[in-house]
Structures are given as C-alpha cells and as structure tokens.
Design a protein around this motif. Sequence first.
Motif, PDB file in Angstrom:
ATOM      1  N   UNK A   1       0.836  -1.202   0.000  1.00 25.68           N
ATOM      2  CA  UNK A   1       0.000   0.000   0.000  1.00 25.68           C
ATOM      3  C   UNK A   1       0.867   1.247   0.000  1.00 25.68           C
ATOM      4  N   UNK A   2       0.569   2.158  -0.914  1.00 29.98           N
ATOM      5  CA  UNK A   2       1.260   3.446  -0.965  1.00 29.98           C
ATOM      6  C   UNK A   2       0.388   4.496  -0.282  1.00 29.98           C
ATOM      7  N   UNK A   3      -0.854   4.591  -0.701  1.00 30.97           N
ATOM      8  CA  UNK A   3      -1.852   5.463  -0.072  1.00 30.97           C
ATOM      9  C   UNK A   3      -2.922   4.532   0.480  1.00 30.97           C
ATOM     10  N   UNK A   4      -3.255   4.719   1.764  1.00 25.82           N
ATOM     11  CA  UNK A   4      -4.184   3.784   2.395  1.00 25.82           C
ATOM     12  C   UNK A   4      -5.312   4.536   3.097  1.00 25.82           C
ATOM     13  N   UNK A   5      -6.536   4.281   2.648  1.00 24.48           N
ATOM     14  CA  UNK A   5      -7.762   4.802   3.253  1.00 24.48           C
ATOM     15  C   UNK A   5      -7.680   6.293   3.571  1.00 24.48           C
TER      16      UNK A   5
ATOM     17  N   UNK B   1      -0.809  12.578  -6.403  1.00 26.11           N
ATOM     18  CA  UNK B   1      -0.924  13.535  -7.506  1.00 26.11           C
ATOM     19  C   UNK B   1      -1.354  12.816  -8.786  1.00 26.11           C
ATOM     20  N   UNK B   2      -0.796  11.649  -9.046  1.00 25.16           N
ATOM     21  CA  UNK B   2      -1.189  10.887 -10.233  1.00 25.16           C
ATOM     22  C   UNK B   2      -2.656  10.465 -10.159  1.00 25.16           C
TER      23      UNK B   2
ATOM     24  N   UNK C   1      -4.187   9.736 -13.757  1.00 27.36           N
ATOM     25  CA  UNK C   1      -3.170   8.895 -14.377  1.00 27.36           C
ATOM     26  C   UNK C   1      -3.081   7.519 -13.724  1.00 27.36           C
ATOM     27  N   UNK C   2      -3.672   7.380 -12.544  1.00 30.85           N
ATOM     28  CA  UNK C   2      -3.756   6.104 -11.838  1.00 30.85           C
ATOM     29  C   UNK C   2      -5.203   5.882 -11.415  1.00 30.85           C
ATOM     30  N   UNK C   3      -5.545   4.627 -11.226  1.00 29.46           N
ATOM     31  CA  UNK C   3      -6.875   4.266 -10.739  1.00 29.46           C
ATOM     32  C   UNK C   3      -6.719   3.728  -9.324  1.00 29.46           C
TER      33      UNK C   3
ATOM     34  N   UNK D   1      -4.097  22.891 -13.336  1.00 31.12           N
ATOM     35  CA  UNK D   1      -2.729  23.150 -13.787  1.00 31.12           C
ATOM     36  C   UNK D   1      -1.797  22.354 -12.883  1.00 31.12           C
ATOM     37  N   UNK D   2      -0.918  21.584 -13.502  1.00 34.74           N
ATOM     38  CA  UNK D   2       0.068  20.813 -12.750  1.00 34.74           C
ATOM     39  C   UNK D   2       1.447  21.371 -13.063  1.00 34.74           C
TER      40      UNK D   2
END
Length: 192
Positions: free
Chosen positions: A16-20, A45-46, A51-53, A67-68
């Motif tokens: 897990x990179x980002x969790x809940x 950010x992605x 860019x990610x699901x 704007x990024x």
Amino acid sequence: MSLSAHQLSVGYNGHSIVKEMNLTLPEGRFIALLGPNGCGKPTLIQLIRGLLIPSAGEITVGVKTIAYLDQSVSFLDPGLSIVENFLILNPDAQPFDAYSALASFKFRNKDAEKCVGQLSGGERMRAGLAVSLMSSPPPQLIILDEPTNHLDLDAIEAIENALKLYQGAILAVSHDEAFLNNIAINQTITLN
C-alpha cells in the motif's frame, strides 16, 4: 468542491502506498501535502490527475481545469519561446493578449520571446504560472510539486507574489515551510 477523496487506497505489488485516505479541498483553499520521501505524494498527484486508478475508495475532482506544475514545468515546450507556448496552450488568445499576460509576470517585450529551454529554474516556474494563471479560463486547481526546489530567493518571492493573487484552490507538495507560510496555506495534510 475542488477535490475530495474518500477511503482512497492505491498500491503496487501488494504494498500500500496510499491507504484509506480522506481529503477535502474546497474552492479557494490552499492545502500543503507533506511527508517523507516514499510516502505516496507523487502517487496521490497521479490519482488526482487521473493517471492512476485507485484500488479502493473514490476520488472526485470537481473542477474542469487543473494546472500541474512540477519542478521542471514539463508542460512547457523547451524548444519554443514563452509567448509561443502561451499561444499553443491558449489557442483562442491573440499575440497581443499573450504579450500582455506575460508582461504581468515580468516577461515584457523581448523577454517573452526567450526560449523556454534557456530560462533559469525560477524563470521557467514563473513562465509556467503565467501561462497557466493567465489562460482563459484560468485553472480552478493548481497542483504544485516541489515548486521551489533549486530556486533562488528572488525567484521564490516572484512565485509567492503570483500565487497570492490566485483565487482558486492549491494543493502544494513542498518541504519549504517559509514558502508554504508565505502563500497562506490553510491546511496541512501529512502522509506517512
């Protein structure tokens, strides 16, 4: 609402990179996203940029224009001038409009004709902000990814001044506490 995430999770290879994660970014608010390297800031950010699901939860982007701006302002074509980039990214603008918009960011006359690849890091970031903020319509959300890395104090001050006038929402990833204070961050979120 510019952005919201509910129970957002994403990972790679079972890690897990980002969790809940829960996040709310109302219009006109400035939020700083903090945390050590490897905690998932680029992944988030992605996700926001589509860019990610996510593997679980949901993310809702409630604005049409984002704007990024990464450290190198990679959306600008380094082989073109600032004014050429402005006109390509704002196809309804006329050359007079482009020069006028760029002048408000201290790119007057011949300075607007400088090749992006020849700009210093601070000039490039200022050019990216000019092209983004002066577009029609302007972005409703700006994502800043370490915008002050490798910039001198004058360049940072120019960026801060431009952002102080901005009316939309900002999500800033930065380790520069002075910069975050100077752009009046409303809230800080720390990822672990």
